[in-house]
Design a protein around this motif. Structure first.
Motif, PDB file in Angstrom:
ATOM      1  N   MET A   1      40.036  18.430   8.230  1.00  0.00           N
ATOM      2  CA  MET A   1      41.324  19.723   7.860  1.00  0.00           C
ATOM      3  C   MET A   1      40.791  20.941   8.239  1.00  0.00           C
ATOM      4  SD  MET A   1      43.256  19.930   4.334  1.00  0.00           S
ATOM      5  CE  MET A   1      44.587  20.889   4.390  1.00  0.00           C
ATOM      6  N   GLY A   2      39.614  21.235   8.008  1.00  0.00           N
ATOM      7  CA  GLY A   2      38.960  22.540   8.362  1.00  0.00           C
ATOM      8  C   GLY A   2      39.020  23.503   7.340  1.00  0.00           C
ATOM      9  N   LEU A   3      38.781  24.881   7.856  1.00  0.00           N
ATOM     10  CA  LEU A   3      38.633  25.832   6.831  1.00  0.00           C
ATOM     11  C   LEU A   3      39.982  26.552   6.413  1.00  0.00           C
ATOM     12  CD1 LEU A   3      35.667  27.836   8.431  1.00  0.00           C
ATOM     13  CD2 LEU A   3      35.569  26.376   6.202  1.00  0.00           C
ATOM     14  N   LYS A   4      40.170  26.846   5.174  1.00  0.00           N
ATOM     15  CA  LYS A   4      41.471  27.614   4.871  1.00  0.00           C
ATOM     16  C   LYS A   4      41.428  28.918   5.630  1.00  0.00           C
ATOM     17  CE  LYS A   4      41.347  27.512   0.432  1.00  0.00           C
ATOM     18  NZ  LYS A   4      41.825  27.695  -1.031  1.00  0.00           N
ATOM     19  N   PRO A   5      42.659  29.384   6.185  1.00  0.00           N
ATOM     20  CA  PRO A   5      42.602  30.683   6.792  1.00  0.00           C
ATOM     21  C   PRO A   5      42.426  31.819   5.868  1.00  0.00           C
ATOM     22  CG  PRO A   5      44.623  29.456   6.911  1.00  0.00           C
ATOM     23  CD  PRO A   5      43.894  28.518   6.242  1.00  0.00           C
ATOM     24  N   PHE A   6      42.039  32.629   6.135  1.00  0.00           N
ATOM     25  CA  PHE A   6      41.845  33.958   5.072  1.00  0.00           C
ATOM     26  C   PHE A   6      43.271  34.747   5.131  1.00  0.00           C
ATOM     27  CE2 PHE A   6      40.938  38.465   4.205  1.00  0.00           C
ATOM     28  CZ  PHE A   6      40.609  38.414   2.970  1.00  0.00           C
ATOM     29  N   LYS A   7      43.817  35.253   3.973  1.00  0.00           N
ATOM     30  CA  LYS A   7      44.871  35.772   3.751  1.00  0.00           C
ATOM     31  C   LYS A   7      44.778  36.906   2.682  1.00  0.00           C
ATOM     32  CE  LYS A   7      47.921  31.867   4.431  1.00  0.00           C
ATOM     33  NZ  LYS A   7      47.788  30.361   3.995  1.00  0.00           N
ATOM     34  N   PHE A   8      45.083  38.275   3.463  1.00  0.00           N
ATOM     35  CA  PHE A   8      45.144  39.321   2.777  1.00  0.00           C
ATOM     36  C   PHE A   8      46.432  39.784   2.012  1.00  0.00           C
ATOM     37  CE2 PHE A   8      44.960  43.908   1.801  1.00  0.00           C
ATOM     38  CZ  PHE A   8      43.553  43.880   1.228  1.00  0.00           C
ATOM     39  N   PHE A   9      46.327  39.933   0.699  1.00  0.00           N
ATOM     40  CA  PHE A   9      47.616  40.197   0.177  1.00  0.00           C
ATOM     41  C   PHE A   9      47.494  41.789  -0.245  1.00  0.00           C
ATOM     42  CE2 PHE A   9      46.731  35.913  -1.076  1.00  0.00           C
ATOM     43  CZ  PHE A   9      47.946  35.348  -0.623  1.00  0.00           C
ATOM     44  N   ASN A  10      48.769  42.596   0.318  1.00  0.00           N
ATOM     45  CA  ASN A  10      49.053  43.700   0.076  1.00  0.00           C
ATOM     46  C   ASN A  10      48.821  44.195  -1.285  1.00  0.00           C
ATOM     47  OD1 ASN A  10      49.547  43.699   2.988  1.00  0.00           O
ATOM     48  ND2 ASN A  10      51.661  43.745   2.564  1.00  0.00           N
ATOM     49  N   ALA A  11      49.266  43.588  -2.268  1.00  0.00           N
ATOM     50  CA  ALA A  11      49.136  43.898  -3.405  1.00  0.00           C
ATOM     51  C   ALA A  11      47.676  43.999  -4.051  1.00  0.00           C
ATOM     52  CB  ALA A  11      49.580  42.886  -4.587  1.00  0.00           C
ATOM     53  N   TRP A  12      46.637  43.680  -3.220  1.00  0.00           N
ATOM     54  CA  TRP A  12      45.086  44.006  -3.532  1.00  0.00           C
ATOM     55  C   TRP A  12      44.882  45.323  -3.640  1.00  0.00           C
ATOM     56  CZ3 TRP A  12      42.345  39.574  -0.323  1.00  0.00           C
ATOM     57  CH2 TRP A  12      42.658  38.248  -0.966  1.00  0.00           C
ATOM     58  N   PHE A  13      45.678  46.219  -2.573  1.00  0.00           N
ATOM     59  CA  PHE A  13      45.176  47.688  -2.500  1.00  0.00           C
ATOM     60  C   PHE A  13      45.722  48.251  -3.571  1.00  0.00           C
ATOM     61  CE2 PHE A  13      45.758  47.111   2.462  1.00  0.00           C
ATOM     62  CZ  PHE A  13      44.405  47.675   2.577  1.00  0.00           C
ATOM     63  N   SER A 105      55.164  40.410  -5.881  1.00  0.00           N
ATOM     64  CA  SER A 105      54.761  41.075  -4.579  1.00  0.00           C
ATOM     65  C   SER A 105      54.001  39.947  -3.900  1.00  0.00           C
ATOM     66  CB  SER A 105      54.096  42.410  -4.583  1.00  0.00           C
ATOM     67  OG  SER A 105      53.516  42.737  -3.423  1.00  0.00           O
ATOM     68  N   ILE A 106      52.916  39.411  -4.748  1.00  0.00           N
ATOM     69  CA  ILE A 106      52.033  38.221  -3.972  1.00  0.00           C
ATOM     70  C   ILE A 106      52.987  37.147  -3.838  1.00  0.00           C
ATOM     71  CG2 ILE A 106      50.293  36.734  -4.738  1.00  0.00           C
ATOM     72  CD1 ILE A 106      49.050  39.323  -6.311  1.00  0.00           C
ATOM     73  N   TRP A 107      53.577  36.698  -4.552  1.00  0.00           N
ATOM     74  CA  TRP A 107      54.609  35.522  -4.457  1.00  0.00           C
ATOM     75  C   TRP A 107      55.384  35.641  -3.241  1.00  0.00           C
ATOM     76  CZ3 TRP A 107      53.173  30.974  -5.488  1.00  0.00           C
ATOM     77  CH2 TRP A 107      52.326  30.469  -6.482  1.00  0.00           C
ATOM     78  N   ARG A 108      55.897  37.016  -2.974  1.00  0.00           N
ATOM     79  CA  ARG A 108      56.926  37.201  -2.060  1.00  0.00           C
ATOM     80  C   ARG A 108      56.200  37.125  -0.655  1.00  0.00           C
ATOM     81  NH1 ARG A 108      58.405  42.363  -2.948  1.00  0.00           N
ATOM     82  NH2 ARG A 108      59.608  41.518  -4.719  1.00  0.00           N
ATOM     83  N   GLN A 109      54.946  37.569  -0.605  1.00  0.00           N
ATOM     84  CA  GLN A 109      54.110  37.536   0.527  1.00  0.00           C
ATOM     85  C   GLN A 109      53.658  36.272   0.878  1.00  0.00           C
ATOM     86  OE1 GLN A 109      50.917  40.371   0.553  1.00  0.00           O
ATOM     87  NE2 GLN A 109      50.349  40.004   2.940  1.00  0.00           N
ATOM     88  N   LYS A 110      53.244  35.319  -0.157  1.00  0.00           N
ATOM     89  CA  LYS A 110      53.047  33.869  -0.209  1.00  0.00           C
ATOM     90  C   LYS A 110      54.164  33.165   0.651  1.00  0.00           C
ATOM     91  CE  LYS A 110      49.360  33.353  -3.345  1.00  0.00           C
ATOM     92  NZ  LYS A 110      48.833  32.580  -4.751  1.00  0.00           N
ATOM     93  N   SER A 111      55.301  33.424   0.153  1.00  0.00           N
ATOM     94  CA  SER A 111      56.417  32.634   0.790  1.00  0.00           C
ATOM     95  C   SER A 111      56.819  32.937   1.910  1.00  0.00           C
ATOM     96  CB  SER A 111      57.660  32.970  -0.130  1.00  0.00           C
ATOM     97  OG  SER A 111      58.077  34.143  -0.010  1.00  0.00           O
ATOM     98  N   ARG A 112      56.733  34.305   2.413  1.00  0.00           N
ATOM     99  CA  ARG A 112      57.087  34.440   3.900  1.00  0.00           C
ATOM    100  C   ARG A 112      55.820  33.959   4.712  1.00  0.00           C
ATOM    101  NH1 ARG A 112      57.092  40.688   2.685  1.00  0.00           N
ATOM    102  NH2 ARG A 112      59.397  40.693   1.832  1.00  0.00           N
TER     103      ARG A 112
END
Length: 147
Positions: A1-13, A105-112
């Motif tokens: 399956m491979g590595l999971k891609p890295f996703k940065f969430f804007n809410a972390w800022f 905000s996190i869930w909105r970005q995840k859904s996109r």
């Protein structure tokens, strides 16, 4: 399956720890010398580790705030709250609102992200299906009585 891609969430800022971690890691990685790809990999590893350690912090915070608000609500039913308790209740409600915005905000970005992964063709199919269903439900004429 491979590595999971890295996703940065804007809410972390909005989290001060994350901003200071990024600054610290970039300072440790070094100046202009070296390859940018290697530096980004090191930063990605640090952020991934930070996220794993802090992933449930927001959920725990929301739960704690809701429990404290519930306690104050029960107390307000029994007696009139003092000024300090009213101020705490107001502050808790503001904190809860901010935490919920962050979570949304996190869930909105995840859904996109999932929508982008599936591609635009899926959206075209969805919109066609909705239009077809709407046309099928539309009435063109109505018969009243014998006429």
């Amino acid at each position: 399956m491979g590595l999971k891609p890295f996703k940065f969430f804007n809410a972390w800022f909005s989290n001060k720890e994350c901003s200071s971690l990024i600054r610290k890691e970039l300072d440790e990685i070094g100046g202009r010398k070296g390859r940018i790809l290697g530096k980004l990999r090191k930063l990605k590893c640090a952020l991934r580790k930070w996220n794993e350690e802090n992933s449930n912090v927001l959920e725990k915070r929301i739960k704690e705030i809701e429990e404290r608000i519930q306690i104050l609500d029960v107390e307000s039913d029994k007696r009139e709250l003092i000024v300090l308790e009213l101020e705490e209740l107001r502050r808790l409600k503001l904190d809860l609102r901010e935490s919920m915005k962050l979570k949304e905000s996190i869930w909105r970005q995840k859904s996109r992200m999932s929508g982008l992964k599936e591609g635009d063709s899926n959206m075209v199919f969805f919109h066609r299906a909705v239009k077809f269903k709407a046309k099928r439900k539309m009435m063109n004429r109505m018969k009243i009585g014998n006429s």
